[in-house]
Design a protein around this motif. Structure first.
Motif, short mmCIF file in Angstrom:
data_model
loop_
_atom_site.label_atom_id
_atom_site.label_comp_id
_atom_site.label_asym_id
_atom_site.label_seq_id
_atom_site.Cartn_x
_atom_site.Cartn_y
_atom_site.Cartn_z
N TYR A 86 0.83 -1.20 0.00
CA TYR A 86 0.00 0.00 0.00
C TYR A 86 0.86 1.25 0.00
CZ TYR A 86 -4.34 -2.53 1.00
OH TYR A 86 -5.43 -3.34 0.93
N ILE A 87 1.90 1.27 0.84
CA ILE A 87 2.66 2.51 1.00
C ILE A 87 3.62 2.71 -0.16
CG2 ILE A 87 4.45 3.60 2.40
CD1 ILE A 87 2.97 2.66 4.85
N GLU A 88 4.30 1.64 -0.56
CA GLU A 88 5.37 1.82 -1.55
C GLU A 88 4.84 2.04 -2.95
OE1 GLU A 88 8.46 -1.07 -0.96
OE2 GLU A 88 9.22 0.27 0.60
N SER A 89 3.71 1.40 -3.30
CA SER A 89 3.21 1.62 -4.66
C SER A 89 1.84 2.29 -4.67
CB SER A 89 3.18 0.31 -5.43
OG SER A 89 2.67 -0.71 -4.61
N GLY A 90 1.43 2.85 -3.51
CA GLY A 90 0.11 3.48 -3.44
C GLY A 90 -0.01 4.68 -4.36
N VAL A 91 0.99 5.57 -4.33
CA VAL A 91 0.92 6.80 -5.14
C VAL A 91 0.93 6.45 -6.62
CG1 VAL A 91 2.04 9.00 -5.61
CG2 VAL A 91 2.10 8.06 -3.31
N GLU A 92 1.76 5.49 -6.94
CA GLU A 92 1.91 5.10 -8.34
C GLU A 92 0.62 4.45 -8.87
OE1 GLU A 92 4.62 1.77 -10.33
OE2 GLU A 92 5.58 2.85 -8.68
N GLU A 93 0.00 3.60 -8.03
CA GLU A 93 -1.15 2.83 -8.52
C GLU A 93 -2.45 3.59 -8.46
OE1 GLU A 93 0.35 -1.70 -7.53
OE2 GLU A 93 -1.14 -0.74 -6.26
N THR A 94 -2.60 4.48 -7.48
CA THR A 94 -3.88 5.16 -7.34
C THR A 94 -3.79 6.65 -7.65
OG1 THR A 94 -3.52 5.69 -5.03
CG2 THR A 94 -4.51 3.56 -5.50
N GLY A 95 -2.61 7.23 -7.56
CA GLY A 95 -2.48 8.66 -7.78
C GLY A 95 -2.80 9.50 -6.57
N ALA A 96 -3.13 8.87 -5.45
CA ALA A 96 -3.46 9.62 -4.23
C ALA A 96 -2.30 9.49 -3.25
CB ALA A 96 -4.73 9.08 -3.60
N SER A 97 -1.89 10.63 -2.67
CA SER A 97 -0.76 10.56 -1.75
C SER A 97 -1.21 10.28 -0.32
CB SER A 97 0.04 11.86 -1.78
OG SER A 97 -0.82 12.95 -1.61
N ASN A 98 -2.50 10.46 -0.03
CA ASN A 98 -3.02 10.06 1.27
C ASN A 98 -3.34 8.57 1.21
OD1 ASN A 98 -4.41 9.65 3.61
ND2 ASN A 98 -5.74 11.41 3.40
N ILE A 99 -2.51 7.77 1.85
CA ILE A 99 -2.62 6.32 1.66
C ILE A 99 -3.91 5.78 2.25
CG2 ILE A 99 -1.51 4.11 2.15
CD1 ILE A 99 -0.05 5.74 0.14
N VAL A 100 -4.40 6.41 3.33
CA VAL A 100 -5.64 5.91 3.93
C VAL A 100 -6.79 6.09 2.94
CG1 VAL A 100 -7.23 6.16 5.84
CG2 VAL A 100 -4.82 6.37 6.25
N THR A 101 -6.85 7.28 2.30
CA THR A 101 -7.90 7.50 1.29
C THR A 101 -7.73 6.55 0.13
OG1 THR A 101 -7.88 9.81 1.91
CG2 THR A 101 -8.99 9.26 -0.12
N ALA A 102 -6.46 6.37 -0.32
CA ALA A 102 -6.21 5.45 -1.42
C ALA A 102 -6.70 4.06 -1.06
CB ALA A 102 -4.72 5.41 -1.73
N MET A 103 -6.51 3.69 0.22
CA MET A 103 -6.91 2.35 0.64
C MET A 103 -8.43 2.21 0.66
SD MET A 103 -5.78 0.52 4.09
CE MET A 103 -7.30 0.79 4.92
N ILE A 104 -9.12 3.19 1.29
CA ILE A 104 -10.56 2.99 1.47
C ILE A 104 -11.34 3.28 0.20
CG2 ILE A 104 -10.52 3.40 3.96
CD1 ILE A 104 -11.76 6.13 3.36
N LEU A 105 -10.80 4.07 -0.73
CA LEU A 105 -11.57 4.39 -1.94
C LEU A 105 -11.02 3.74 -3.19
CD1 LEU A 105 -12.46 8.12 -1.35
CD2 LEU A 105 -13.97 6.20 -1.28
N GLU A 106 -9.91 3.02 -3.08
CA GLU A 106 -9.40 2.38 -4.30
C GLU A 106 -9.20 0.87 -4.06
OE1 GLU A 106 -8.55 4.46 -7.13
OE2 GLU A 106 -8.59 2.53 -8.15
N TYR A 107 -8.34 0.54 -3.09
CA TYR A 107 -8.07 -0.88 -2.87
C TYR A 107 -9.28 -1.58 -2.25
CZ TYR A 107 -3.14 0.12 -3.64
OH TYR A 107 -1.95 0.48 -4.18
N ARG A 108 -9.92 -0.89 -1.31
CA ARG A 108 -11.06 -1.52 -0.61
C ARG A 108 -12.30 -0.68 -0.81
NH1 ARG A 108 -8.33 -3.88 4.85
NH2 ARG A 108 -6.57 -4.81 3.82
N ALA A 109 -12.60 -0.32 -2.05
CA ALA A 109 -13.67 0.63 -2.28
C ALA A 109 -15.04 0.05 -1.99
CB ALA A 109 -13.62 1.11 -3.73
N PHE A 110 -15.20 -1.26 -2.17
CA PHE A 110 -16.53 -1.82 -1.93
C PHE A 110 -16.86 -1.84 -0.44
CE2 PHE A 110 -17.08 -3.68 -6.25
CZ PHE A 110 -18.28 -3.03 -6.47
N ASP A 111 -15.84 -1.86 0.40
CA ASP A 111 -16.05 -1.74 1.83
C ASP A 111 -16.69 -0.38 2.15
OD1 ASP A 111 -15.81 -2.16 4.56
OD2 ASP A 111 -13.83 -1.25 4.62
N THR A 112 -16.14 0.67 1.52
CA THR A 112 -16.68 2.00 1.75
C THR A 112 -18.07 2.13 1.14
OG1 THR A 112 -14.42 2.73 1.57
CG2 THR A 112 -16.07 4.43 1.63
#
Lengths: 125, 297
Positions: free
Chosen positions: B98-124
């Motif tokens: 999540y941290i090392e390739s989060g910015v590259e994969e999602t374009g968001a620098s806030n990793i928590v937002t990247a996690m809840i709205l990209e990697y785990r978006a259906f949870d949100t």
């Protein structure tokens, strides 16, 4: 037991959880019961946030112009879980308080024992 | 009838009790009136089990149970890994990814937002649905017709008489909305996001309704707008995220531009999703307030 002193955040969370649970069991007033439930929720947030923290590391917001290394940031997963917890607890609290309001309008009391008594009387009639 | 009852075995009594046909059998009082001691014991037992004593016993038992519960949990805590340790089992390869390739994969620098709205978006998505369900349940339970308004409920429509409070609140409300918009729109590059920004905007609406009366909020925020914003936001969230999940699962090329990191317009779908979530949270927060006070939005 020496771990308990280093894990004092978790210990505090667990004690808070117990206090909330006791409040849930003992309070007669329905609104106080739900305050107890909220204390339990808060204890869970504290526990999760404490589990995600790593000493001397920053919040997981990558600073501009730096390489993203794991060694610089704390664990972001528990933060997301706390968010889920907050949303669920808000929803549950609102729903239960709405039910309590309806109960109060019908029975004129927030005391659980009194409500049960009146409900039993109504059932007989 | 009494004979019949006596003939029943204990098992039959139990079956009847499970079926709800019979009250639970109390142990019959021993008829040993000849001995005074036994009488005394029965009296004492009656006294102990009287209502007041029952509550005391209940209190002691609850406290004891909670103490045992806390003790078990504290024992568990004492065997947990050290607080703040960097080698905790919780910080594993998932976090590294999540941290090392989060910015590259999602374009968001806030990793928590990247996690809840990209990697785990259906949870949100599920969270937003829970909020929607909660507010709809509260509407079902508490909404009432305008015809049967009581004096107390009418009071929520009146304007605040305190001039200072009114002026300050009217200055604060647009600022709160502006700050809420800022928090929502910057959710992917700074702390914040849809949930916190939506809560701030909802607080602004509540402040406005408190000071100017709920009638004045109904000029721009009625039950219809409430439902429309909620439903459209939820549908938009579902469609946008559903599209990206289907496209990703079927190895279709990613047409949504990620943008350059740390820009306002970056992060692909995260910004529109944040706006959707923010709208839902704002409506829900104000909806709870309005329904609990006046019983109408």
């Amino acid at each position: 037991m020496s771990n308990l002193m280093t894990n004092y955040y978790e210990a505090a969370a667990v004690i808070l959880f117990g206090i909330g649970f006791m409040n849930l069991l003992l309070a007669k007033n329905l609104i106080k019961k739900f305050i107890g439930l909220n204390i339990m929720d808060t204890a869970v947030y504290l526990f999760l946030a404490a589990k995600g923290y790593i000493t001397a590391r920053a919040a997981p917001i990558i600073a501009q112009g730096t390489a993203a290394r794991v060694e610089d940031y704390i664990n972001p997963v528990p933060s997301g879980l706390v968010l889920t917890g907050i949303v669920v607890s808000v929803s549950v609290t609102a729903f239960s308080l709405a039910l309590v309001q309806r109960l109060y309008k019908h029975y004129g009391s927030l005391d659980l024992d009194e409500i049960m008594k009146k409900a039993k009387k109504e059932e007989k009639v | 009838m009494i004979n019949e009852k006596k003939e029943k075995s204990k098992w039959q009594h139990f079956v009847d009790w499970v079926n709800g046909e019979e009250a639970i059998e109390r142990p019959k009082k021993i008829s040993l009136q000849k001995i005074n001691k036994k009488k005394l014991i029965i009296l004492i037992r009656k006294y102990i089990w009287s209502r007041r004593k029952k509550t005391a016993l209940h209190l002691i038992m609850c406290t004891f149970a909670c103490m045992v519960f806390i003790g078990i949990l504290l024992h568990t805590v004492s065997t947990l890994p050290y607080f703040g340790g960097s080698t905790n089992p919780a910080s594993n390869e998932v976090v590294e990814r999540y941290i090392e390739s989060g910015v590259e994969e999602t374009g968001a620098s806030n990793i928590v937002t990247a996690m809840i709205l990209e990697y785990r978006a259906f949870d949100t998505f599920g969270e937003s649905c829970i909020l929607f369900l909660a507010v709809i349940c509260v509407v079902m339970l508490l909404k009432k017709d305008a015809a049967e308004e009581t004096e107390e409920e009418k009071a929520f429509d009146q304007e605040e008489e305190n001039v200072i409070l009114k002026k300050v609140a009217n200055i604060l409300t647009p600022l709160l909305f502006l700050f809420g918009c800022y928090v929502i729109l910057n959710g992917h590059i700074s702390p914040g996001g849809g949930f916190s920004g939506g809560a701030i905007m909802g607080a602004g609406l509540i402040l406005y309704a408190c000071v100017n009366g709920q009638k004045s909020v109904q000029r721009f925020f009625t039950y219809k707008t409430f439902l429309r914003i909620n439903v459209i936001s939820l549908l938009a969230y579902g469609i946008l995220k559903g599209y990206s999940f289907f496209a990703g699962a079927n190895h279709l090329p990613d047409v949504i531009p990620k943008g350059t990191g740390w820009d306002l317009l970056s992060g692909g779908l995260i910004l529109p999703l944040n706006i959707c979530v923010g709208m839902i949270v704002m409506c829900t927060v104000y909806g709870f307030y309005a329904l609990f006070t006046k019983g109408d939005i």
